[in-house]
Design a protein around this motif. Structure first.
Motif, PDB file in Angstrom:
ATOM      1  N   ASN A 738       0.849  -1.215   0.000  1.00 40.04           N
ATOM      2  CA  ASN A 738       0.000   0.000   0.000  1.00 40.04           C
ATOM      3  C   ASN A 738       0.866   1.240   0.000  1.00 40.04           C
ATOM      4  N   LYS A 741       2.193   1.948  -3.208  1.00 38.91           N
ATOM      5  CA  LYS A 741       1.112   2.321  -4.118  1.00 38.91           C
ATOM      6  C   LYS A 741       0.719   3.789  -3.930  1.00 38.91           C
ATOM      7  N   PHE A 742       0.678   4.221  -2.640  1.00 40.39           N
ATOM      8  CA  PHE A 742       0.147   5.568  -2.379  1.00 40.39           C
ATOM      9  C   PHE A 742       1.243   6.602  -2.149  1.00 40.39           C
ATOM     10  N   ASP A 765       5.092   5.916   5.410  1.00 39.17           N
ATOM     11  CA  ASP A 765       5.475   6.440   4.091  1.00 39.17           C
ATOM     12  C   ASP A 765       5.313   7.960   4.079  1.00 39.17           C
ATOM     13  N   GLN A 784     -12.615   1.525   0.370  1.00 40.93           N
ATOM     14  CA  GLN A 784     -11.505   2.201  -0.301  1.00 40.93           C
ATOM     15  C   GLN A 784     -11.745   3.689  -0.217  1.00 40.93           C
ATOM     16  N   VAL A 785     -10.697   4.420   0.095  1.00 42.52           N
ATOM     17  CA  VAL A 785     -10.822   5.878   0.065  1.00 42.52           C
ATOM     18  C   VAL A 785     -10.889   6.268  -1.397  1.00 42.52           C
ATOM     19  N   SER A 790      -6.438   5.358  -5.886  1.00 42.45           N
ATOM     20  CA  SER A 790      -7.246   4.140  -5.748  1.00 42.45           C
ATOM     21  C   SER A 790      -7.860   3.775  -7.084  1.00 42.45           C
ATOM     22  N   THR A 796      -8.988  -4.247  -4.124  1.00 39.82           N
ATOM     23  CA  THR A 796     -10.266  -4.819  -3.713  1.00 39.82           C
ATOM     24  C   THR A 796     -10.796  -4.214  -2.421  1.00 39.82           C
ATOM     25  N   GLY A 797      -9.932  -3.527  -1.703  1.00 39.90           N
ATOM     26  CA  GLY A 797     -10.355  -2.976  -0.382  1.00 39.90           C
ATOM     27  C   GLY A 797     -10.349  -4.060   0.661  1.00 39.90           C
ATOM     28  N   GLY A 799      -7.250  -5.687   1.594  1.00 41.36           N
ATOM     29  CA  GLY A 799      -5.906  -5.820   2.183  1.00 41.36           C
ATOM     30  C   GLY A 799      -5.872  -5.464   3.657  1.00 41.36           C
ATOM     31  N   LEU A 800      -6.362  -4.306   4.001  1.00 42.55           N
ATOM     32  CA  LEU A 800      -6.252  -3.846   5.394  1.00 42.55           C
ATOM     33  C   LEU A 800      -7.157  -4.644   6.326  1.00 42.55           C
TER      34      LEU A 800
HETATM   35  P1  ADP Z   1      -6.681  -1.985  -1.662  1.00 45.96           P
HETATM   36  O1  ADP Z   1      -6.602  -3.293  -2.235  1.00 45.96           O
HETATM   37  O2  ADP Z   1      -7.726  -1.114  -2.304  1.00 45.96           O
HETATM   38  O3  ADP Z   1      -5.421  -1.343  -1.489  1.00 45.96           O
HETATM   39  P2  ADP Z   1      -6.640  -2.073   1.178  1.00 45.96           P
HETATM   40  O4  ADP Z   1      -7.542  -2.678   2.163  1.00 45.96           O
HETATM   41  O5  ADP Z   1      -5.255  -2.520   1.145  1.00 45.96           O
HETATM   42  O6  ADP Z   1      -7.304  -2.252  -0.229  1.00 45.96           O
HETATM   43  O7  ADP Z   1      -6.654  -0.495   1.432  1.00 45.96           O
HETATM   44  C1  ADP Z   1      -7.806   0.115   1.577  1.00 45.96           C
HETATM   45  C2  ADP Z   1      -7.647   1.544   1.258  1.00 45.96           C
HETATM   46  O8  ADP Z   1      -6.808   2.192   2.204  1.00 45.96           O
HETATM   47  C3  ADP Z   1      -7.012   1.842  -0.001  1.00 45.96           C
HETATM   48  O9  ADP Z   1      -7.906   1.778  -1.100  1.00 45.96           O
HETATM   49  C4  ADP Z   1      -6.424   3.234   0.183  1.00 45.96           C
HETATM   50  O10 ADP Z   1      -7.328   4.129  -0.204  1.00 45.96           O
HETATM   51  C5  ADP Z   1      -6.120   3.249   1.619  1.00 45.96           C
HETATM   52  N1  ADP Z   1      -4.694   3.055   1.911  1.00 45.96           N
HETATM   53  C6  ADP Z   1      -4.168   1.944   2.351  1.00 45.96           C
HETATM   54  N2  ADP Z   1      -2.863   2.135   2.583  1.00 45.96           N
HETATM   55  C7  ADP Z   1      -2.580   3.430   2.289  1.00 45.96           C
HETATM   56  C8  ADP Z   1      -1.393   4.247   2.322  1.00 45.96           C
HETATM   57  N3  ADP Z   1      -0.204   3.775   2.737  1.00 45.96           N
HETATM   58  N4  ADP Z   1      -1.471   5.539   1.939  1.00 45.96           N
HETATM   59  C9  ADP Z   1      -2.650   6.042   1.535  1.00 45.96           C
HETATM   60  N5  ADP Z   1      -3.795   5.319   1.477  1.00 45.96           N
HETATM   61  C10 ADP Z   1      -3.758   4.022   1.864  1.00 45.96           C
END
Ligand code: ADP
Length: 858
Positions: A738, A741-742, A765, A784-785, A790, A796-797, A799-800
């Motif tokens: 993540n 990615k971000f 990060d 997902q934000v 994104s 998929t939303g 991961g977390l």
């Molecule tokens: P995804 O597969 O969409 O990444 P996650 O559950 O991993 O699903 O993350 C959910 C959401 O959390 C992401 O879509 C993103 O918007 C936000 N996110 C996660 N990690 C970060 C990060 N390090 N910086 C900014 N936004 C994050």
């Protein structure tokens, strides 16, 4: 006002007024008379004194004049010498000249009218000459005095006297004839001049300045113990030198004069008449002058005036009496007229009253003192179902219900003592039916005989209505008390008057405790203002009842929800009397509702997330699948070069891996949700695992833009823990993934620290950051934000939420510290379970520490 008297009241006020006014008038008249009388007496006294003084001075002057005459004559030397010569001439008979000269001289002496005649007496007492030829003899009075007279040196005036030889009362002016021209002068003869008082003196004495009927003045003198009246008296003729009065007569003014008194207001004169008198002594003489006037004359005018005044007073009293009498007569007339009119009214009233009695709706009974009915109205006959012959003469006890008989005697006694009485009892009709009655009894006196008059009202209907009401009240009370709904009755001020047991139970108070409070005391402060406004509307009849859902505070301070219905109970005048408050405890319903809403919201959210997920998943799966299918088809193309084929196989491989990763995530979450994930706890070398992870990411894309750093919190020899290494790496790998990615460019730090006996991992990060409101939600599945990245990178939303589930499975927790534009710092903990052989390993291997080591991304 109508009088009940038989006769008009005695007009005491008028009588007293009449007596006072009459007495005052008489008294005033009397006082006036007294004062007038005193003034009159005083004035008269002054007048008499002035007259007496005047007369005394005139008499004194008259006497002095006589004596002066005597001196003139006595000192007339030629005349005296002539007389001497005449008396001593021996041959007088022949001396005609001398005799005629003497005669002429004597005649000249009597020229004054009051000198009656004159005698020339020689020293032997012989009358030698005289003039006129009348009363020529010397009287007895003079004869007795003669020796003394010869001794005189000057002339004297004798007192009044009457002489036998002279027929009238007279005084003598006796002049001694003295031969002064000889050496031994001596009296050689006397010249006696008779004075007739009638001529001059009496008029002088008697004359009065103003005419009157009784005024009188006269001369008196004392003679022994008697008074001798010298001058003529007005009311007793010829009494001069005759009338005598005793000196002892006290009231006699003359006697008073002798005693030295100069005036009297209440003297009694010689006639016995009441007089006012002034008395004076005539200087140089034994005479007293008395001037007097009768009371009768003095008071005549006063008495006349008084008569007038008395007449006026009498007339005044009569007039006044007449006026009062007229007033009283009018009063009496009015009284009798009113009485007559009242009688007429009474008569009409009595007729009307008899009519009312006869047809009255209530039973009216007249009983004697033995409680025997002696009169009754029509209603009584009807009510007791008895005719007149039956009821009149019947004892009151016979119309009493047997159950109420024993109180009769007591009621009679109370009525007799107090004069009136009101009570309820039960009467019985002829057919035996009972009739509850309300009795208003009174003791009355008719022509001196005492009776009891009872007005009996049939209260059968009222009694039954009362019974119905009582039953209804009892029912209502029961309903109120036993109602499962909380009910309270309050006053206008919302103060609780009654509360049922449900109400008490709902608020946790006893009824007594509630009674000292108002409904507001238990209402949550947030709802009081709203209640007040609505209650005002309720009172103003803008709304029929007031429904609300409020929160209420119980005695134990816990807050409940209540559905309240408030209505108004008004009195007959339509004024607010009570509020009826009914409250239903809806706390459970409220909780259920809120839970339902939360569940609904959650379901909706979940639904929304799932839709988004499906949309994402379909997109995420379709993209690599399209690539696989498309490039797989291209592999079969004959003109595809070897190089292109390798490229296509690479793309197919990567797409396949991507697809696998998505499927893994879905499988993982499915496993987590179904509770099938099992931990595989083993000894893990943290530092070594993290180092490998760092190296893996170092070779990924953007290595020129992002540096990845990792930190270890333990030395390599101590970095052994008992945990599920695969899951731990999966968590960290997700987070770093993540982060890359971000984060467009910058750095990523990850690692762990030992904190309070746990291991705290972090992945930090310098990327786009996460808004505060999403810090919780990002750990939910499919969330997902919504941002550019994104959308661009997909995902998929899941991961977390997988990370969160694994962290919690490992016995820790996960959270994020982040703000938009400031980077993101994910942290999670796991228990620090060190394996037992750690200490031994510590001894074998040298200490080393890798910290802040950089892995440049190639
Ligand atoms: P995804 O597969 O969409 O990444 P996650 O559950 O991993 O699903 O993350 C959910 C959401 O959390 C992401 O879509 C993103 O918007 C936000 N996110 C996660 N990690 C970060 C990060 N390090 N910086 C900014 N936004 C994050």
């Amino acid at each position: 006002m109508i009088s009940h008297r038989q006769r008009p009241a005695t007009p005491w006020l008028l009588i007293v007024l009449f007596i006072i006014i009459s007495a005052s008038s008489i008294l005033l008249g009397f006082i006036y008379y007294k004062s007038q009388k005193a003034r009159l007496l005083k004035d008269k006294n002054l007048e008499l004194s002035a007259i007496a003084d005047l007369k005394v001075s005139q008499i004194a002057q008259w006497r002095n004049e006589r004596l002066s005459d005597a001196v003139l004559i006595g000192e007339n030397a030629p005349f005296v010498k002539l007389l001497y010569e005449y008396l001593h001439n021996k041959n007088i008979k022949n001396n005609v000249n001398l005799r005629s000269e003497i005669s002429a001289s004597l005649k000249s002496v009597t020229r004054s009218s009051e000198y009656k005649n004159v005698l020339l007496i020689d020293s032997l007492g012989i009358v030698r000459s005289y003039y006129p030829n009348k009363d020529t003899m010397m009287g007895d009075y003079m004869k007795t005095m003669f020796p003394d007279l010869l001794k005189l040196e000057s002339g004297v005036l004798t007192d009044f006297h009457r002489a036998s030889t002279v027929n009238y009362i007279h005084l003598d002016l006796v002049i001694p004839l003295i031969n002064t021209w000889q050496k031994d002068s001596s009296v050689f003869g006397l010249l006696a001049i008779r004075v007739d008082p009638k001529e001059i003196l009496y008029p002088l004495v008697q004359v009065w300045p103003v005419p009157g009927k009784t005024p009188e003045s006269y001369l008196i003198r004392q003679e022994g113990d008697q008074i001798l009246y010298l001058s003529e008296l007005r009311f007793k003729k010829n009494s001069e030198l005759e009338l005598r009065k005793s000196l002892s007569e006290e009231k006699l003014p003359e006697a008073m004069a002798v005693r030295g008194i100069e005036s009297t207001l209440d003297g009694i004169d010689y006639r016995g008449a009441a007089v006012i008198a002034a008395m004076r002594k005539v200087p140089g003489s034994p005479w007293y002058m008395v001037a007097k006037i009768s009371h009768s004359e003095v008071f005549t005018a006063l008495n006349n005036q008084m008569t007038m005044i008395i007449i006026i007073i009498i007339l005044f009293i009569l007039t006044f009496g007449l006026v009062l009498g007229t007033i009283e007569w009018n009063e009496n007339a009015r009284f009798y007229r009113e009485k007559y009119e009242t009688e007429l009214d009474h008569l009409a009233l009595r007729k009307h009253f008899d009519y009312i009695l006869k047809y009255a709706n209530d039973i009216i009974l007249l009983t004697d003192r033995n409680m025997v009915i002696i009169e009754a109205n029509d209603r009584a006959f009807e009510a007791y179902q008895r005719d007149r012959n039956e009821l009149i003469g019947m004892s009151l006890a016979k119309i009493r219900a047997p159950s109420a008989l024993k109180e009769l005697e007591n009621e009679r006694r109370i009525l007799d003592e107090k004069g009136y009485s009101t009570y309820e009892t039960v009467h019985v009709r002829k057919d035996g039916t009972l009739m509850p009655v309300e009795i208003s009894a009174r003791k009355v006196e008719i022509e001196g005989v005492k009776y009891f008059q009872s007005i009996c009202r049939d209260i059968t209907e009222r009694k039954s209505a009362e019974e119905t009401l009582r039953e209804s009240e009892e029912r209502f009370r029961k309903i109120f008390e036993e109602s499962p709904i909380s009910i309270a009755m309050t006053g206008k001020d919302l103060a609780i008057i009654r509360a049922n047991s449900a109400f008490c139970k709902m608020l946790g108070y006893r009824e007594e405790e509630l009674k000292s409070n108002t409904i507001r005391s238990f209402t949550h402060p947030d709802y009081i203002a709203g209640d007040d406004i609505s209650l005002l509307r309720l009172v103003a009849e803008e709304i029929p009842v007031y429904h609300t859902e409020n929160r209420y505070i119980r005695k134990d301070k816990s807050v409940i929800w209540g559905s309240a219905t408030i209505s108004i109970i008004r009195n007959n005048n339509d004024e607010v009397q009570y509020f009826l408050v009914m409250i239903e405890d809806i706390t459970l319903r409220k909780i259920a509702e809120s839970e339902l809403i939360a569940a609904k919201e959650k379901a909706e959210e979940s639904d929304r997330l799932k839709t988004a997920f499906l949309h994402n998943v379909s997109h995420e799966i379709r993209t690599p699948m399209n690539a696989i299918i498309g490039f797989s088809a291209l592999l079969n193309e004959p003109d595809t070069t070897e190089e292109e084929r390798h490229q296509f196989i690479d793309i197919i491989f990567q797409s396949g891996s991507q697809l696998l990763s998505i499927i893994n995530d879905i499988v993982d979450i499915a496993n987590i949700e179904s509770g099938q994930v099992k931990l595989n706890i083993k000894e893990v070398n943290l530092n070594s695992s993290l180092r490998t992870l760092g190296e893996q990411f170092s070779y990924k894309e953007k290595s020129d833009l992002i540096t990845i750093n990792f930190e270890t919190g333990l030395t390599d020899d101590k970095s052994f823990v008992l945990t599920d290494g695969v899951k731990l790496i999966q968590i960290l790998s997700n987070l770093i993934n993540n982060a890359t990615k971000f984060t467009r460019e910058g750095r990523i730090d990850f690692g762990y620290k030992v904190k309070d006996g746990t291991l705290e991992f972090f992945v930090k990060d310098t990327g786009i950051g996460i808004p505060q409101e999403h810090h919780e939600k990002i750990f939910e599945r499919f969330f997902q934000v919504d941002n550019l990245i994104s959308r661009k990178f997909g995902g998929t939303g899941l991961g977390l939420s997988i990370c969160k589930a694994y962290v919690e499975l490992l016995g820790g927790k996960i959270w994020v510290i982040s703000n938009p534009g400031e980077g993101t710092d994910f942290r999670f903990t796991i228990p620090f379970n060190a394996p037992q052989m750690q200490n031994q390993r510590e001894k074998e291997s040298p200490k080393e520490k890798e910290k802040g080591k950089k892995y440049p991304i190639v």
